[in-house]
Design an enzyme around this catalytic site. Structure first.
Site, mmCIF file in Angstrom:
data_model
loop_
_atom_site.group_PDB
_atom_site.id
_atom_site.type_symbol
_atom_site.label_atom_id
_atom_site.label_comp_id
_atom_site.label_asym_id
_atom_site.label_seq_id
_atom_site.Cartn_x
_atom_site.Cartn_y
_atom_site.Cartn_z
ATOM 1 N N ALA A 286 0.815 -1.219 0.000
ATOM 2 C CA ALA A 286 0.000 0.000 0.000
ATOM 3 C C ALA A 286 0.844 1.263 0.000
ATOM 4 O O ALA A 286 1.850 1.354 0.713
ATOM 5 C CB ALA A 286 -0.927 0.006 1.217
ATOM 6 N N GLU A 287 0.414 2.209 -0.813
ATOM 7 C CA GLU A 287 0.969 3.574 -0.791
ATOM 8 C C GLU A 287 -0.202 4.512 -0.559
ATOM 9 O O GLU A 287 -1.155 4.520 -1.336
ATOM 10 C CB GLU A 287 1.689 3.866 -2.111
ATOM 11 N N MET A 288 -0.154 5.299 0.529
ATOM 12 C CA MET A 288 -1.366 5.946 1.020
ATOM 13 C C MET A 288 -1.268 7.461 1.176
ATOM 14 O O MET A 288 -2.033 8.056 1.911
ATOM 15 C CB MET A 288 -1.772 5.316 2.348
#
Length: 516
Positions: A286-288
């Site tokens: 995940a990149e958030m």
């Protein structure tokens, strides 16, 4: 095979390239309004639900209509992905990589078309769109070579002479739920999808809802490149319905996501729940997002500082997770840098990105427009409006670049992600205080330091807690293979896209020993 090299950016001082872009805009405008199906196991699938994609710079212009998945057809896609995985996982890495290399060649040929489509559907100015396509090509070229290198490295474990032969290999995981963002609708979509595919996995691909036509065109590229049917299944749809279904499905092996912190937290929570019939713990890549800071030291080059901050804050209207949304400036140069930021910001042109001279285009959609304008009002109350603050939505979702100065480091405008062209500025009395302010956030994606003090740069190297740190340059523009990209804390799982270990997240290691 030649070594990896980054794709050159287009030179728009060349009139031929300008004409190619204009021709591509005409090409895209010629097929706007078409209807696009789902693609499951290579078959076109239609449903009763159509999404209308609009040009964010012109509400009245329809890019296309896209059929939307429901749980019934998504289940068919899952079955196709599971079946195809049994054959795709056995395909040699070099063959899988060749599909990526072919896709890169096709993207080069269709580069101006993808650029123009992003200008239309995502509101990307020419230079930003061209960099997006170039990065997509980089991902394909880089991950293809990385996968070949990984397979060759499998043979490097030790065996004991006359005792045992040992092998070590990486094997694919299974079906990936790939959920991509709208702000890099070609680059990040390509990177996330190709990484899963080249590692031997199959994919359920759900693109961001506002850039689904671009995603469909990428599916055309994969088909032309020779990717077998069922390896990537295109199931656009509503995030809370289809996205959550993909994450929670017991046969989903891992989730690859780029998007907001709020959605990423929900995905991480739901993926952790063991469903009936599930045999594994799902991985989440995940990149958030971020609340990225540029720290200007007391001895800094003020021209470099202002130029870097403005470009990082307002490129693509600040709609980048790496965008500079906080400028932390030493008191010795504060007034000078602020004055230059004001001058450079007011020189930026805002308008339809179809016009090359417009530096900034629209925001993504009405939801983004309402969020950003509401934060501008918050900023007016918490600091001093230096410039900007105006917006218009009669034709497109336009917000002028906005700078708010004299902000308290604890204020909302300094702490919360806006994801738009809003820069908050604060003054500090020392470099140490500046580092403390920079780290005073729940995010940790990118950051930059503008300084001529070597000891301060070395201090920041160890104490500025972000995944991507830059010295004496802007905090946006990570290059595949050169600056692996991913952040700390609530910015995600620090997956480092475009780096040497990214593909390993899509596989699992297996050790085999044979007694001699």
């Amino acid at each position: 095979m030649y070594s990896y090299q980054t794709e050159p950016l287009t030179d728009f001082t060349n009139p031929e390239n300008v004409q190619k872009y204009k021709d591509a805009l005409a090409l895209v405008e010629g097929y706007m309004g078409e209807t696009y199906p789902l693609i499951i196991n290579g078959e076109h699938v239609v449903t009763d639900d159509l999404y209308t994609s609009y040009n964010p710079a012109n509400h009245n212009e329809i890019i296309g209509y896209v059929h939307q998945a429901n749980e019934a057809v998504a289940e068919i896609a899952m079955e196709a992905a599971l079946k195809t995985f049994e054959t795709w996982k056995k395909v040699p890495a070099k063959v899988r990589a060749d599909v990526l290399f072919k896709a890169a060649a096709i993207l080069r040929r269709r580069r101006f078309e993808f650029n123009a489509l992003m200008t239309k559907e995502a509101g990307k100015p020419w230079i930003e769109a061209d960099a997006d396509t170039a990065e997509a090509i980089d991902f394909l070229e880089y991950y293809g070579r990385q996968m070949i290198a990984i397979e060759e490295a499998d043979k490097q474990v030790l065996s004991r002479r006359n005792v045992e032969r040992n092998e070590f290999m990486y094997i694919p995981l299974g079906v990936a739920a790939v959920i991509t963002p709208w702000n890099f609708p070609t680059a990040i979509l390509t990177g996330m999808t190709s990484a899963a595919v080249v590692a031997g996995n199959t994919v359920l691909l759900k693109p961001a809802i506002t850039t689904q036509v671009i995603a469909y065109k990428f599916m055309e590229v994969l088909h032309e490149a020779g990717l077998p049917d069922g390896v990537v299944n295109f199931i656009p749809g509503d995030g809370p319905e289809i996205g959550e279904w993909m994450v929670q499905h017991p046969q989903t092996r891992f989730v690859s996501f780029t998007g907001s912190k709020a959605v990423g937290q929900i995905i991480n929570l739901n993926a952790a729940k063991i469903q009936k019939g599930q045999k594994w713990l799902k991985r989440v890549i995940a990149e958030m997002g971020g609340k990225d800071a540029m720290l200007v030291d007391g001895d800094a080059d003020t021209e470099l500082a202002a130029e870097s901050i403005v470009k990082a804050a307002f490129g693509f209207s600040g709609q980048k997770c790496s965008a500079c949304s906080r400028a932390i400036i030493h008191q010795d140069v504060y007034d000078e840098v602020v004055a230059k930021i004001k001058e450079k910001t007011e020189a930026l042109r805002v308008g339809d990105p179809r016009d090359f001279d417009n530096f900034m285009g629209p925001l993504n959609d009405e939801k983004a427009f309402e969020k950003v304008t509401s934060y501008i009002e918050i900023g007016r109350q918490e600091g001093t409006l230096l410039t900007g603050g105006t917006s218009r939505k009669d034709v497109g979702w336009f917000v002028d670049p906005t700078v708010i100065i004299d902000c308290d480091p604890e204020s909302r405008i300094m702490q919360e992600e806006v994801f738009g062209p809003v820069l908050a500025v604060t003054k500090v009395s020392s470099f140490q205080e500046g580092l403390d302010v920079a780290n005073n956030t729940e995010y940790g994606l990118t950051g930059a330091v503008i300084s001529n003090n070597r000891m301060h740069l070395e201090q920041a190297r160890h104490e500025f807690h972000v995944g991507n740190l830059y010295f004496n340059r802007k905090c946006t523009g990570a290059i595949v293979g050169y600056q692996p990209f991913g952040g700390f804390n609530m910015s995600g799982t620090d997956s480092k896209a475009g780096g040497p270990d990214y593909l390993l997240l899509h596989m699992q290691a297996k050790s085999i020993s044979e007694w001699l």
